[in-house]
Write a protein that holds these residues in place. Sequence first.
Motif, mmCIF file in Angstrom:
data_model
loop_
_atom_site.group_PDB
_atom_site.id
_atom_site.type_symbol
_atom_site.label_atom_id
_atom_site.label_comp_id
_atom_site.label_asym_id
_atom_site.label_seq_id
_atom_site.Cartn_x
_atom_site.Cartn_y
_atom_site.Cartn_z
ATOM 1 N N LEU A 55 0.899 -1.444 -0.086
ATOM 2 C CA LEU A 55 -0.016 -0.035 0.192
ATOM 3 C C LEU A 55 0.848 1.243 0.110
ATOM 4 C CD1 LEU A 55 -2.747 -0.988 2.541
ATOM 5 C CD2 LEU A 55 -2.625 -1.248 -0.004
ATOM 6 N N GLY A 56 2.171 1.136 0.240
ATOM 7 C CA GLY A 56 2.876 2.262 0.475
ATOM 8 C C GLY A 56 3.636 2.643 1.985
ATOM 9 N N ARG A 57 4.624 3.347 2.040
ATOM 10 C CA ARG A 57 5.190 3.647 3.282
ATOM 11 C C ARG A 57 4.188 4.835 3.964
ATOM 12 N NH1 ARG A 57 7.838 -0.436 1.020
ATOM 13 N NH2 ARG A 57 9.792 0.082 0.013
ATOM 14 N N ARG A 58 3.816 5.975 3.187
ATOM 15 C CA ARG A 58 3.262 6.886 4.028
ATOM 16 C C ARG A 58 1.752 6.683 4.372
ATOM 17 N NH1 ARG A 58 0.145 11.119 1.092
ATOM 18 N NH2 ARG A 58 0.017 13.191 2.430
ATOM 19 N N ASN A 74 11.487 2.136 8.373
ATOM 20 C CA ASN A 74 12.744 1.606 7.919
ATOM 21 C C ASN A 74 12.643 1.392 6.430
ATOM 22 O OD1 ASN A 74 13.751 1.375 10.750
ATOM 23 N ND2 ASN A 74 12.722 -0.774 11.009
ATOM 24 N N ALA A 75 11.761 0.845 5.824
ATOM 25 C CA ALA A 75 11.696 0.666 4.392
ATOM 26 C C ALA A 75 11.919 2.107 3.836
ATOM 27 C CB ALA A 75 10.488 0.154 4.108
ATOM 28 N N LEU A 76 11.165 3.310 4.087
ATOM 29 C CA LEU A 76 11.458 4.360 3.683
ATOM 30 C C LEU A 76 12.826 5.032 3.484
ATOM 31 C CD1 LEU A 76 9.933 6.785 2.231
ATOM 32 C CD2 LEU A 76 9.536 7.574 4.777
ATOM 33 N N VAL A 77 13.343 4.854 4.760
ATOM 34 C CA VAL A 77 14.896 5.211 4.748
ATOM 35 C C VAL A 77 15.441 4.432 3.732
ATOM 36 C CG1 VAL A 77 16.854 5.057 6.341
ATOM 37 C CG2 VAL A 77 14.717 5.703 7.413
ATOM 38 N N ALA A 78 15.326 3.157 3.683
ATOM 39 C CA ALA A 78 16.029 2.429 2.432
ATOM 40 C C ALA A 78 16.027 3.110 1.277
ATOM 41 C CB ALA A 78 16.019 0.781 2.535
ATOM 42 N N SER A 116 6.531 12.066 1.409
ATOM 43 C CA SER A 116 5.778 11.730 0.220
ATOM 44 C C SER A 116 6.280 10.202 -0.062
ATOM 45 C CB SER A 116 6.532 12.673 -0.849
ATOM 46 O OG SER A 116 7.903 12.327 -1.109
ATOM 47 N N ASP A 117 5.224 9.564 -0.363
ATOM 48 C CA ASP A 117 5.660 7.932 -0.581
ATOM 49 C C ASP A 117 6.774 7.779 -1.730
ATOM 50 O OD1 ASP A 117 5.331 5.205 -0.020
ATOM 51 O OD2 ASP A 117 3.093 5.436 -0.117
ATOM 52 N N SER A 118 7.353 6.653 -1.156
ATOM 53 C CA SER A 118 8.397 6.224 -2.199
ATOM 54 C C SER A 118 8.305 4.571 -2.432
ATOM 55 C CB SER A 118 9.837 6.676 -1.895
ATOM 56 O OG SER A 118 9.872 6.156 -0.496
#
Length: 407
Positions: free
Chosen positions: A75-78, A127-131, A192-194
């Motif tokens: 679904l996305g990080r954000r 953690n996924a967003l940081v990566a 913002s989602d990535s």
Amino acid sequence: MHSSKSFLEYDRQLWVLFAGRVIAAIGFSIVMPFLSIFLYTEMGVPMTVVGIVFLGNAVAGAVGQVIGGELADRLGRRPIMCISMVMRTAVFLLLSVAIAGMVDLWIIAILLMATSLTGSLFEPATNALVADLVSPGRRLEAYSILRVGQNVGWALGPLLGGLLAVISYASLFLFTALTSMIVAIITYTWISDSSRAITESDKLDASDLKKVWKNRIFIAICLATIPLFIVLGQMTSTLALFSKDIVGISVAEVGYLYTLNGIIVIFLQLPMARYVNKFRMTHVLVVGGILYAIGYFIIGWASSLWILVASMIIISMGENIISSPSINLVANISSEHDRGRYMGVAGIFQTFGWSIGPLVGGILYDSLIDKPVILWSSIATVSLISVFGFTWISKIIPREIDVVDDS
């Protein structure tokens, strides 16, 4: 050593995550050190049962990590980060009302598990967003920045929590609900989602997981860390209650102890990590385990705040020594393509130790409360199991795995 300019080169969203980590940690640490005090002194719940409540929280948190990681990919990080904090806000508001009304323990326990479940959805997405945002060569530093933010929150939260607890325990949960909502707003506004689509290579293969479990040295390392995390689990349960109920310090002073822990970690973690990198990591973990044992053993002789302060300093130094090598050891024993899987399996063992820590401490507390020296000597002895474990591992582990790569 990185210059201040290099820190500014990080994506702005990393610093938004840092701010969110500080605020979330303030809210979490306002509640956790005083939860066992409330359940035991205000509700009359035996410490063994308090330990079971903490165990339930940890199990719910582990489930939340798995669900959160899967949803963050799909679904996305954000969205998951926002949903997590909004749901946690609602649950903490309900907890505030429940505690003010002194409802049945089982209702409070269910709500506490819900806070752990909803809060744990946030971590894998973060953690996924940081990566996603940071290049591989700088991810370790980026994660360290977030960990410093977490410890800033842990330095401030217990201090504020000790003051709020004097007003009412319900106010602790009300304030934590407020911090959760602030994090949700910050995330929605400035993140913002990535996320990317799932590929076939991202899906877990059972045979790959079996390879991890067949790595005997890795599993030995994981088993040796369990006693350390059992002892670490006393920080937010048995230690807090013993300090107030037996030593006789105030709730505010309990908060000062945890603030001291946070300050030591914030200012000494990086310098100590750089220093211990000169040595074999298993040897460093042995020293850390000994410091844990000494620190917790001293608690049994505590008759004033100052003895508890001395103990907290030693325990915090042990925490600083252990944190970096325990991560590096897992990183060295794994390859780049399966490092996340190894970290995840290591996390299962750590969560298990942290989960049963309050239960082990609660049983010992109820059985040996009139013998504090034996009580804390028993807890210190648990740490020594890790000391012997890492001493044995140091004799069988290949040297290239056991040293920090300076290249």
